[in-house]
Design a protein around this motif. Structure first.
Motif, PDB file in Angstrom:
ATOM      1  N   ALA A 123      39.235  97.982  62.762  1.00  0.00           N
ATOM      2  CA  ALA A 123      40.663  98.075  62.447  1.00  0.00           C
ATOM      3  C   ALA A 123      41.307  96.689  62.456  1.00  0.00           C
ATOM      4  O   ALA A 123      42.135  96.368  61.589  1.00  0.00           O
ATOM      5  N   TRP A 124      40.922  95.858  63.426  1.00  0.00           N
ATOM      6  CA  TRP A 124      41.459  94.486  63.449  1.00  0.00           C
ATOM      7  C   TRP A 124      41.006  93.691  62.231  1.00  0.00           C
ATOM      8  O   TRP A 124      41.748  92.855  61.722  1.00  0.00           O
TER       9      TRP A 124
ATOM     10  N   ILE B  24      43.303  94.645  59.486  1.00  0.00           N
ATOM     11  CA  ILE B  24      44.599  93.998  59.680  1.00  0.00           C
ATOM     12  C   ILE B  24      44.520  92.533  59.244  1.00  0.00           C
ATOM     13  O   ILE B  24      45.447  92.011  58.618  1.00  0.00           O
ATOM     14  N   ALA B  25      43.411  91.870  59.535  1.00  0.00           N
ATOM     15  CA  ALA B  25      43.235  90.478  59.120  1.00  0.00           C
ATOM     16  C   ALA B  25      43.195  90.361  57.596  1.00  0.00           C
ATOM     17  O   ALA B  25      43.745  89.417  57.024  1.00  0.00           O
TER      18      ALA B  25
ATOM     19  N   CYS C  63      35.677  89.609  63.498  1.00  0.00           N
ATOM     20  CA  CYS C  63      35.824  91.033  63.822  1.00  0.00           C
ATOM     21  C   CYS C  63      34.794  91.884  63.092  1.00  0.00           C
ATOM     22  O   CYS C  63      34.266  92.849  63.659  1.00  0.00           O
TER      23      CYS C  63
ATOM     24  N   LEU D  61      37.659  99.748  66.880  1.00  0.00           N
ATOM     25  CA  LEU D  61      38.822  98.889  67.145  1.00  0.00           C
ATOM     26  C   LEU D  61      38.685  97.545  66.435  1.00  0.00           C
ATOM     27  O   LEU D  61      39.651  97.056  65.826  1.00  0.00           O
ATOM     28  N   LEU D  62      37.522  96.961  66.498  1.00  0.00           N
ATOM     29  CA  LEU D  62      37.320  95.691  65.798  1.00  0.00           C
ATOM     30  C   LEU D  62      37.343  95.861  64.283  1.00  0.00           C
ATOM     31  O   LEU D  62      37.793  94.974  63.558  1.00  0.00           O
TER      32      LEU D  62
ATOM     33  N   ASP E 228      46.743  90.690  56.413  1.00  0.00           N
ATOM     34  CA  ASP E 228      47.457  89.451  56.670  1.00  0.00           C
ATOM     35  C   ASP E 228      47.078  88.391  55.644  1.00  0.00           C
ATOM     36  O   ASP E 228      47.940  87.660  55.138  1.00  0.00           O
TER      37      ASP E 228
ATOM     38  N   GLY F 108      39.401  85.471  61.511  1.00  0.00           N
ATOM     39  CA  GLY F 108      39.510  86.711  62.272  1.00  0.00           C
ATOM     40  C   GLY F 108      38.788  87.857  61.594  1.00  0.00           C
ATOM     41  O   GLY F 108      38.147  88.683  62.264  1.00  0.00           O
TER      42      GLY F 108
ATOM     43  N   SER G   6      32.029  93.930  65.062  1.00  0.00           N
ATOM     44  CA  SER G   6      32.083  95.375  64.851  1.00  0.00           C
ATOM     45  C   SER G   6      30.704  95.915  64.475  1.00  0.00           C
ATOM     46  O   SER G   6      30.262  96.945  65.009  1.00  0.00           O
TER      47      SER G   6
END
Length: 88
Positions: free
Chosen positions: A56-57, A60-61, A35, A53-54, A64, A31, A39
């Motif tokens: 930010a994802w 987050i990945a 992303c 947005l990507l 994680d 991910g 991006s």
């Protein structure tokens, strides 16, 4: 194939199933890569909002992946460093 909550001989129970931390780590890293690449492509195309947005994802990945790696290290300490497959 027996019908049940889990195949015989596997670790874990119905109440406490085993966790697929290695698979979750691979998916988090996948991910992140996807992303990040998308991006960058969106920023180059001039689409800044989807690019952010990507991005930010992707962050987050990474978060994680860090959490999963910490859990994998804790599991290795408690189980004596035994190896696990991708799905355990």
């Amino acid at each position: 194939m027996p019908i049940g909550a889990q195949p015989p001989g596997r670790r874990g129970t119905v109440d406490e199933p085993y966790s697929a931390l290695n698979l979750r780590l691979v998916l988090a890293l996948f991910g992140f890569v996807v992303c990040t690449v998308l991006s960058v492509l969106l920023f180059r195309a001039g689409w800044t909002v989807p690019g952010w947005l990507l991005a930010a994802w992707a962050l987050i990945a990474v978060g994680d992946a860090v959490v999963v790696q910490l859990r994998r290290r804790a599991r290795a300490r408690t189980e004596g460093g035994s190896d696990h497959s991708l799905f355990e």
